[in-house]
Design a protein around this motif. Structure first.
Motif, PDB file in Angstrom:
ATOM      1  N   GLN A   1       0.811  -1.212   0.000  1.00 17.03           N
ATOM      2  CA  GLN A   1       0.000   0.000   0.000  1.00 17.03           C
ATOM      3  C   GLN A   1       0.848   1.268   0.000  1.00 17.03           C
ATOM      4  O   GLN A   1       0.370   2.345  -0.394  1.00 17.03           O
ATOM      5  CB  GLN A   1      -0.942  -0.004   1.218  1.00 17.03           C
ATOM      6  N   HIS A   2       2.105   1.142   0.402  1.00 19.28           N
ATOM      7  CA  HIS A   2       2.979   2.317   0.433  1.00 19.28           C
ATOM      8  C   HIS A   2       3.594   2.620  -0.930  1.00 19.28           C
ATOM      9  O   HIS A   2       4.185   3.691  -1.109  1.00 19.28           O
ATOM     10  CB  HIS A   2       4.110   2.115   1.447  1.00 19.28           C
ATOM     11  N   TYR A   3       3.448   1.711  -1.885  1.00 19.82           N
ATOM     12  CA  TYR A   3       4.129   1.858  -3.163  1.00 19.82           C
ATOM     13  C   TYR A   3       3.178   1.967  -4.354  1.00 19.82           C
ATOM     14  O   TYR A   3       3.445   2.723  -5.297  1.00 19.82           O
ATOM     15  CB  TYR A   3       5.076   0.667  -3.383  1.00 19.82           C
ATOM     16  N   LEU A   4       2.090   1.238  -4.318  1.00 22.73           N
ATOM     17  CA  LEU A   4       1.163   1.243  -5.441  1.00 22.73           C
ATOM     18  C   LEU A   4       0.149   2.361  -5.296  1.00 22.73           C
ATOM     19  O   LEU A   4      -0.099   2.864  -4.196  1.00 22.73           O
ATOM     20  CB  LEU A   4       0.458  -0.114  -5.556  1.00 22.73           C
ATOM     21  N   TYR A   5      -0.444   2.739  -6.398  1.00 31.16           N
ATOM     22  CA  TYR A   5      -1.410   3.837  -6.428  1.00 31.16           C
ATOM     23  C   TYR A   5      -2.566   3.535  -5.477  1.00 31.16           C
ATOM     24  O   TYR A   5      -3.067   2.391  -5.449  1.00 31.16           O
ATOM     25  CB  TYR A   5      -1.927   4.022  -7.854  1.00 31.16           C
ATOM     26  N   PRO A   6      -3.007   4.508  -4.686  1.00 33.60           N
ATOM     27  CA  PRO A   6      -4.050   4.250  -3.683  1.00 33.60           C
ATOM     28  C   PRO A   6      -5.339   3.710  -4.308  1.00 33.60           C
ATOM     29  O   PRO A   6      -5.699   4.045  -5.433  1.00 33.60           O
ATOM     30  CB  PRO A   6      -4.279   5.632  -3.059  1.00 33.60           C
ATOM     31  N   ASN A   7      -6.017   2.878  -3.533  1.00 31.95           N
ATOM     32  CA  ASN A   7      -7.327   2.320  -3.920  1.00 31.95           C
ATOM     33  C   ASN A   7      -7.270   1.481  -5.198  1.00 31.95           C
ATOM     34  O   ASN A   7      -8.275   1.338  -5.892  1.00 31.95           O
ATOM     35  CB  ASN A   7      -8.363   3.438  -4.079  1.00 31.95           C
ATOM     36  N   THR A   8      -6.092   0.966  -5.500  1.00 31.52           N
ATOM     37  CA  THR A   8      -5.972   0.085  -6.663  1.00 31.52           C
ATOM     38  C   THR A   8      -6.244  -1.351  -6.223  1.00 31.52           C
ATOM     39  O   THR A   8      -5.502  -1.911  -5.420  1.00 31.52           O
ATOM     40  CB  THR A   8      -4.572   0.180  -7.281  1.00 31.52           C
ATOM     41  N   ASN A   9      -7.301  -1.920  -6.720  1.00 29.53           N
ATOM     42  CA  ASN A   9      -7.647  -3.299  -6.377  1.00 29.53           C
ATOM     43  C   ASN A   9      -7.856  -4.186  -7.601  1.00 29.53           C
ATOM     44  O   ASN A   9      -8.096  -5.380  -7.469  1.00 29.53           O
ATOM     45  CB  ASN A   9      -8.923  -3.341  -5.522  1.00 29.53           C
ATOM     46  N   VAL A  10      -7.771  -3.588  -8.801  1.00 27.82           N
ATOM     47  CA  VAL A  10      -7.961  -4.346 -10.033  1.00 27.82           C
ATOM     48  C   VAL A  10      -6.671  -4.284 -10.836  1.00 27.82           C
ATOM     49  O   VAL A  10      -6.142  -3.204 -11.105  1.00 27.82           O
ATOM     50  CB  VAL A  10      -9.139  -3.799 -10.859  1.00 27.82           C
ATOM     51  N   PHE A  11      -6.167  -5.452 -11.224  1.00 27.91           N
ATOM     52  CA  PHE A  11      -4.954  -5.559 -12.010  1.00 27.91           C
ATOM     53  C   PHE A  11      -5.238  -6.378 -13.272  1.00 27.91           C
ATOM     54  O   PHE A  11      -6.214  -7.133 -13.329  1.00 27.91           O
ATOM     55  CB  PHE A  11      -3.839  -6.218 -11.197  1.00 27.91           C
ATOM     56  N   THR A  12      -4.388  -6.207 -14.262  1.00 26.24           N
ATOM     57  CA  THR A  12      -4.555  -6.927 -15.527  1.00 26.24           C
ATOM     58  C   THR A  12      -3.349  -7.815 -15.775  1.00 26.24           C
ATOM     59  O   THR A  12      -2.210  -7.330 -15.832  1.00 26.24           O
ATOM     60  CB  THR A  12      -4.724  -5.955 -16.707  1.00 26.24           C
ATOM     61  N   LEU A  13      -3.616  -9.110 -15.902  1.00 23.70           N
ATOM     62  CA  LEU A  13      -2.574 -10.077 -16.240  1.00 23.70           C
ATOM     63  C   LEU A  13      -2.540 -10.218 -17.753  1.00 23.70           C
ATOM     64  O   LEU A  13      -3.508 -10.671 -18.362  1.00 23.70           O
ATOM     65  CB  LEU A  13      -2.875 -11.418 -15.575  1.00 23.70           C
ATOM     66  N   GLN A  14      -1.419  -9.834 -18.339  1.00 24.00           N
ATOM     67  CA  GLN A  14      -1.258  -9.913 -19.790  1.00 24.00           C
ATOM     68  C   GLN A  14      -0.435 -11.158 -20.125  1.00 24.00           C
ATOM     69  O   GLN A  14       0.702 -11.287 -19.684  1.00 24.00           O
ATOM     70  CB  GLN A  14      -0.551  -8.655 -20.317  1.00 24.00           C
ATOM     71  N   TRP A  15      -1.047 -12.023 -20.921  1.00 22.01           N
ATOM     72  CA  TRP A  15      -0.425 -13.317 -21.248  1.00 22.01           C
ATOM     73  C   TRP A  15      -0.354 -13.448 -22.760  1.00 22.01           C
ATOM     74  O   TRP A  15      -1.371 -13.380 -23.441  1.00 22.01           O
ATOM     75  CB  TRP A  15      -1.256 -14.442 -20.617  1.00 22.01           C
ATOM     76  N   ASP A  16       0.875 -13.624 -23.278  1.00 22.67           N
ATOM     77  CA  ASP A  16       1.091 -13.731 -24.721  1.00 22.67           C
ATOM     78  C   ASP A  16       1.901 -14.987 -25.014  1.00 22.67           C
ATOM     79  O   ASP A  16       2.819 -15.335 -24.262  1.00 22.67           O
ATOM     80  CB  ASP A  16       1.847 -12.512 -25.261  1.00 22.67           C
ATOM     81  N   ALA A  17       1.571 -15.646 -26.106  1.00 28.10           N
ATOM     82  CA  ALA A  17       2.331 -16.829 -26.496  1.00 28.10           C
ATOM     83  C   ALA A  17       2.242 -17.023 -28.000  1.00 28.10           C
ATOM     84  O   ALA A  17       1.202 -16.755 -28.612  1.00 28.10           O
ATOM     85  CB  ALA A  17       1.813 -18.082 -25.773  1.00 28.10           C
ATOM     86  N   SER A  18       3.336 -17.484 -28.582  1.00 26.03           N
ATOM     87  CA  SER A  18       3.360 -17.907 -29.978  1.00 26.03           C
ATOM     88  C   SER A  18       3.595 -19.409 -29.963  1.00 26.03           C
ATOM     89  O   SER A  18       4.705 -19.871 -29.682  1.00 26.03           O
ATOM     90  CB  SER A  18       4.467 -17.188 -30.753  1.00 26.03           C
ATOM     91  N   LEU A  19       2.538 -20.174 -30.223  1.00 23.63           N
ATOM     92  CA  LEU A  19       2.598 -21.617 -30.023  1.00 23.63           C
ATOM     93  C   LEU A  19       3.396 -22.296 -31.130  1.00 23.63           C
ATOM     94  O   LEU A  19       3.327 -21.917 -32.305  1.00 23.63           O
ATOM     95  CB  LEU A  19       1.180 -22.189 -29.955  1.00 23.63           C
ATOM     96  N   LEU A  20       4.135 -23.337 -30.738  1.00 32.53           N
ATOM     97  CA  LEU A  20       5.059 -24.027 -31.636  1.00 32.53           C
ATOM     98  C   LEU A  20       4.445 -25.289 -32.216  1.00 32.53           C
ATOM     99  O   LEU A  20       3.697 -26.002 -31.551  1.00 32.53           O
ATOM    100  CB  LEU A  20       6.337 -24.398 -30.880  1.00 32.53           C
ATOM    101  N   ASN A  21       4.798 -25.570 -33.451  1.00 34.88           N
ATOM    102  CA  ASN A  21       4.358 -26.789 -34.130  1.00 34.88           C
ATOM    103  C   ASN A  21       5.118 -27.996 -33.576  1.00 34.88           C
ATOM    104  O   ASN A  21       6.342 -28.037 -33.611  1.00 34.88           O
ATOM    105  CB  ASN A  21       4.603 -26.637 -35.632  1.00 34.88           C
ATOM    106  N   VAL A  22       4.364 -28.988 -33.058  1.00 39.03           N
ATOM    107  CA  VAL A  22       4.991 -30.192 -32.517  1.00 39.03           C
ATOM    108  C   VAL A  22       4.440 -31.453 -33.177  1.00 39.03           C
ATOM    109  O   VAL A  22       4.887 -32.555 -32.859  1.00 39.03           O
ATOM    110  CB  VAL A  22       4.795 -30.284 -30.987  1.00 39.03           C
TER     111      VAL A  22
END
Length: 637
Positions: A222-243
């Motif tokens: 709470q001392h470092y992040l913007y006040p009243n921030t309770n929603v975060f976004t997880l960004q997930w990226d992948a380039s899938l490989l041919n197996v």
């Protein structure tokens, strides 16, 4: 069939070949240009020193791609004096390694996320006689995961660029008492590390599972992040490989699946790029390949919203570029957390079903039509798994399964044969009616007389259609089952290296439009058997106008030739199954032919025709309708 009809058929066939050739050439041109562009980008990055070095711990595994950079992730680590979070001056290694009985995972120290996954005792495709390479779904360069953190001064920091420290050694071998990996992101306060405040990625493992826990914990932030921030976004990226063997087949089955808060499972388009926004909650999201899937499951309720996207602009060995932006809620920044489970493993129906989250709906067994998936779920898969328990060849299992299905359907097939036999013994009477009404304007009278003949003989011309319709869902269900059965993957039989993909007895070295660049022997045998079956059926057909029947026969022969091109790239298990169906059908027809006395059938029908018949109300209405149509036609004249 006249000359115009033949010319028309040839033109249609020529157009199909032309379109197929054009699309094939355009696809090859696109792939070549794409590969050249990505190789040029990679060469320039390597020359400038911006590409990450691969740690010594990955030396045993060669990356499966040498011409791709995940453009969505900037991998350049921030300098220590600029970062608001702790970063050591030098890194002795770039990854934390975790090994279980099922897999080897590697987590990047810069970002703390999983960037390498090698499944043990499972291999990528290799032709017979060649050593099979290890199955690596993520090779250290084709995936990224990030959370944007807004600090109190409104500066935004990406976690994928931050160093995650651990008190554990760089290599963790999972045992019953040693099964967690804690990676922590420590902030800098007045030039010192604040050990009492951190964001933690806590991974929990089980030695014999393809899944592991993924917990994001916020402790005294709470001392470092913007006040009243309770929603975060997880960004997930992948380039899938041919197996798998066929890049094109695997690419066309690769997409994103998801389940919402109503337990409804959906997917993005598998053949074109698509982006989809969700304002509703999501329980899980998966990056699904042909036989493997990576699923992110929300254990703390749901992801509150999200955006999913697929990008099909790729070239071998990259299948597709997939991305997911998933919002999650954290109770507070003092001691809040969001718990998830990540599954990385086979896209196997029975295994996914054990999670109780509809994950098995990623296996395409005909979910769009309830009858198809009920046949597969209730009959085919249980019988298939039961037979698999005897540790016999999967080629033999398919044979036994086919025999069992044909035995179950034998009463239906016998009913169909009897119906065709009744129609066949009435052929002399039908020909007399055709000779009596040769003119086109007498078509209605001919139809009326033919129906009267069938009625007097006690024959229903539609009785043979219902049994055929009853068999169709089973044939289609098997069409869905075999290409998606993980159990058939890399199972050899006779000359086929892998029953889950096409068998090739000859590599042509060039591509034939609509056919391919190889010769599938199972497909050839299936086509030959289908042609023989068509010839046998044509011999037994007796109905209709001679010219119409001639055209129908030509089309019936034309379809197996079309199948030769369509099924040449399909799973050998499927074409082998259809071959067996045809062969067993020949045997059935021979048994029916020697057991059914058509002379007795004709005598019975003639006896029926000699009996006086009382018209039913339905027959009376039909005859009245025909009379009214005839009167209307005369009135128009």
């Amino acid at each position: 069939m006249d000359r115009n009809t033949i010319v028309g058929l040839l033109l249609i066939f020529g157009i199909v070949l032309g379109v197929s050739f054009y699309n094939s050439s355009q696809q090859r041109k696109f792939q070549q240009e794409k590969a050249e562009r990505e190789t040029a980008v990679l060469d320039s990055l390597m020359a400038s020193g911006e590409r990450n070095a691969v740690s010594d711990s990955t030396a045993n595994f060669e990356p499966q791609t040498t011409n791709h950079i995940l453009h969505t992730a900037d991998r350049t680590p921030p300098t220590a004096h600029r970062s608001p979070f702790f970063t050591p001056d030098t890194l002795t290694s770039t990854e934390y390694v975790v090994e279980t009985d099922k897999a080897v995972y590697r987590f990047s120290k810069m970002g703390g996320y999983l960037n390498f996954a090698h499944l043990k005792d499972i291999y990528a495709f290799a032709p017979r006689g060649e050593e099979k390479p290890p199955l690596i779904l993520f090779d250290g360069r084709n995936t990224a995961m990030n959370i944007d953190l807004m600090l109190q001064n409104q500066m935004i920091v990406k976690t994928q660029l931050c160093y995650f420290a651990s008190e554990y050694p760089d290599t963790l071998v999972v045992t019953e008492n040693n099964n967690t990996l804690s990676l922590r992101l420590y902030p800098i306060r007045d030039g010192e590390i604040d050990n009492a405040s951190y964001i933690e990625y806590l991974y929990t493992f089980s030695n014999d599972a393809y899944s592991f826990g993924f917990h994001i914990n916020y402790v005294n932030m709470q001392h470092y992040l913007y006040p009243n921030t309770n929603v975060f976004t997880l960004q997930w990226d992948a380039s899938l490989l041919n197996v798998e063997r066929s890049w094109e087949v695997e690419r066309n089955t690769t997409t994103i699946f998801y389940m919402d808060n109503l337990n409804k499972v959906g997917e993005l388009n598998a053949t074109k790029s698509e982006k989809k926004d969700f304002s509703s909650q999501l329980k899980w999201v998966s990056f699904k390949q042909q036989f493997f899937t990576t699923v992110l499951i929300a254990d703390s309720g749901y992801f509150s919203s999200g955006q999913l996207a697929t990008d099909v602009r790729s070239a071998p060995p990259i299948l597709k570029h997939l991305s997911a932006s998933l919002e999650f809620d954290v109770r507070n920044l003092y001691n809040g957390s969001f718990d998830m489970t990540m599954y990385i493993g086979p896209n196997q129906f029975s295994l996914l079903r054990t999670y109780g989250l509809n994950l098995e709906r990623q296996v395409p067994i005909g979910w769009g039509f309830f009858l198809l998936h009920w046949i597969n779920r209730g009959v085919v898969i249980p019988v298939f798994n039961w037979l698999s328990g005897y540790n016999i060849s999967y080629g033999i299992i398919i044979l036994i399964l086919t025999i069992l299905l044909k035995l179950v359907l034998m009463p239906v097939a016998y009913k169909t044969y009897l119906s065709s036999a009744r129609m066949r013994v009435l052929k002399p009477e039908v020909e007399e009616i055709n000779a009596k009404f040769p003119k086109p304007e007498d078509a209605m009278k001919k139809q009326q007389a033919t129906m009267a003949l069938y009625r007097s003989a006690g024959v229903n011309p539609m009785s043979g259609c219902l049994p055929v319709l009853l068999q169709m869902p089973i044939l289609i269900a098997m069409f869905r089952f075999f290409p998606s059965a993980y159990e058939l993957r890399q199972q050899s039989f006779l000359w086929a290296d892998d029953l889950s993909t096409y068998d090739s007895v000859l590599e042509l070295g060039f591509n034939i439009p609509f056919y391919g660049d190889h010769v599938s022997l199972f497909c050839l045998l299936m086509t030959a058997a289908t042609l023989v079956y068509t010839w046998m059926n044509n011999k037994m057909m007796t109905m209709g106008n001679a010219e119409q029947m001639k055209m129908m026969r030509i089309f019936m022969y034309f379809m197996p030739v079309m199948f030769l091109g369509i099924f040449n790239n399909f799973a050998a298990g499927l074409t082998y199954y259809y071959l067996l169906v045809n062969l067993i059908t020949f045997l059935q027809m021979w048994i029916f032919r020697i057991s059914v006395d058509e002379g007795k059938i004709r005598a019975r029908l003639q006896a029926n025709m000699a009996k006086p018949k009382k018209k039913s109300k339905w027959q009376a209405r039909m005859e009245e309708m025909v009379k009214q149509q005839q009167m209307q036609q005369k009135g128009r004249k």
